[in-house]
Design a protein around this motif. Structure first.
Motif, short mmCIF file in Angstrom:
data_model
loop_
_atom_site.label_atom_id
_atom_site.label_comp_id
_atom_site.label_asym_id
_atom_site.label_seq_id
_atom_site.Cartn_x
_atom_site.Cartn_y
_atom_site.Cartn_z
N LYS A 172 -19.97 17.50 42.01
CA LYS A 172 -18.17 17.83 42.04
C LYS A 172 -17.53 16.35 41.89
O LYS A 172 -16.82 16.07 42.95
CB LYS A 172 -18.12 18.26 43.43
CG LYS A 172 -18.41 19.68 43.68
CD LYS A 172 -18.11 20.23 44.82
CE LYS A 172 -18.56 21.82 44.89
NZ LYS A 172 -18.34 22.41 46.42
N THR A 173 -17.71 15.89 40.74
CA THR A 173 -16.88 14.44 40.33
C THR A 173 -16.87 14.46 38.95
O THR A 173 -17.64 14.79 38.11
CB THR A 173 -17.69 13.31 41.10
OG1 THR A 173 -16.97 12.31 40.65
CG2 THR A 173 -19.02 13.30 40.57
N ASP A 174 -15.95 13.59 38.51
CA ASP A 174 -15.65 13.14 37.36
C ASP A 174 -16.05 11.84 36.93
O ASP A 174 -16.17 11.19 35.83
CB ASP A 174 -14.03 13.24 36.65
CG ASP A 174 -13.60 14.72 36.59
OD1 ASP A 174 -14.29 15.56 36.19
OD2 ASP A 174 -12.50 14.83 37.11
N LYS A 175 -16.94 11.20 37.95
CA LYS A 175 -17.55 9.81 37.96
C LYS A 175 -19.24 9.94 37.55
O LYS A 175 -19.47 11.46 37.55
CB LYS A 175 -17.45 9.10 39.34
CG LYS A 175 -16.11 8.86 39.68
CD LYS A 175 -16.32 7.96 41.07
CE LYS A 175 -14.81 7.89 41.23
NZ LYS A 175 -14.76 7.12 42.51
N GLU A 176 -19.50 9.10 36.77
CA GLU A 176 -21.04 9.06 36.49
C GLU A 176 -21.86 9.36 37.69
O GLU A 176 -21.79 8.73 38.75
CB GLU A 176 -21.33 7.86 35.61
CG GLU A 176 -22.71 7.84 35.08
CD GLU A 176 -22.63 8.43 33.79
OE1 GLU A 176 -23.92 8.66 33.25
OE2 GLU A 176 -21.82 8.58 33.06
N VAL A 177 -22.79 10.08 37.72
CA VAL A 177 -23.80 10.37 38.72
C VAL A 177 -25.16 9.70 38.21
O VAL A 177 -25.71 10.41 37.30
CB VAL A 177 -23.81 11.90 39.28
CG1 VAL A 177 -24.96 12.09 40.18
CG2 VAL A 177 -22.60 12.39 39.54
N PRO A 178 -25.51 8.82 39.06
CA PRO A 178 -26.92 8.13 38.73
C PRO A 178 -28.17 9.15 38.27
O PRO A 178 -28.07 10.29 38.80
CB PRO A 178 -27.32 7.35 39.96
CG PRO A 178 -26.06 7.06 40.53
CD PRO A 178 -25.23 8.43 40.24
N PHE A 179 -28.76 9.03 37.25
CA PHE A 179 -29.97 9.86 36.78
C PHE A 179 -29.58 11.22 36.18
O PHE A 179 -30.34 11.96 36.07
CB PHE A 179 -31.17 10.02 37.92
CG PHE A 179 -31.36 8.65 38.50
CD1 PHE A 179 -32.13 7.80 37.82
CD2 PHE A 179 -30.75 8.49 39.99
CE1 PHE A 179 -32.51 6.59 38.25
CE2 PHE A 179 -31.83 7.19 40.31
CZ PHE A 179 -32.25 6.24 39.62
N SER A 180 -28.19 11.30 36.02
CA SER A 180 -27.77 12.57 35.88
C SER A 180 -27.44 12.95 34.38
O SER A 180 -27.36 14.06 33.84
CB SER A 180 -26.39 13.35 36.57
OG SER A 180 -25.38 12.47 36.45
N GLY A 181 -27.17 11.93 33.72
CA GLY A 181 -26.81 11.80 32.25
C GLY A 181 -25.41 11.92 31.82
O GLY A 181 -25.20 12.08 30.84
N GLY A 182 -24.73 12.03 33.02
CA GLY A 182 -23.12 12.01 32.86
C GLY A 182 -22.48 12.35 34.11
O GLY A 182 -22.84 12.00 35.25
#
Length: 59
Positions: A11-21
């Motif tokens: 639930k974020t518009d920030k990059e999430v590590p290991f998620s690809g985006g």
């Protein structure tokens, strides 16, 4: 079919590590796959091709 619940980590518009985006983009990709919304997938990948690399999609 069970209703999917967006986890807090996505639930974020920030990059999430290991998620690809960004979390919300990853969530849109997951729900497009699960919901059979094939039309949404190319658009999401055009905006961020690394979404296919995310480990969240493998869960």
């Amino acid at each position: 079919m069970r209703k999917l619940v967006q986890p807090d980590t996505l639930k974020t518009d920030k990059e999430v590590p290991f998620s690809g985006g960004a979390g919300n983009d990853v969530w849109r990709m997951l729900t497009a796959f699960v919901g059979g919304n094939a039309e949404a997938v190319p658009e999401l990948l055009r905006s961020n091709p690394t979404l296919l690399d995310g480990e969240e999609l493998a869960r």
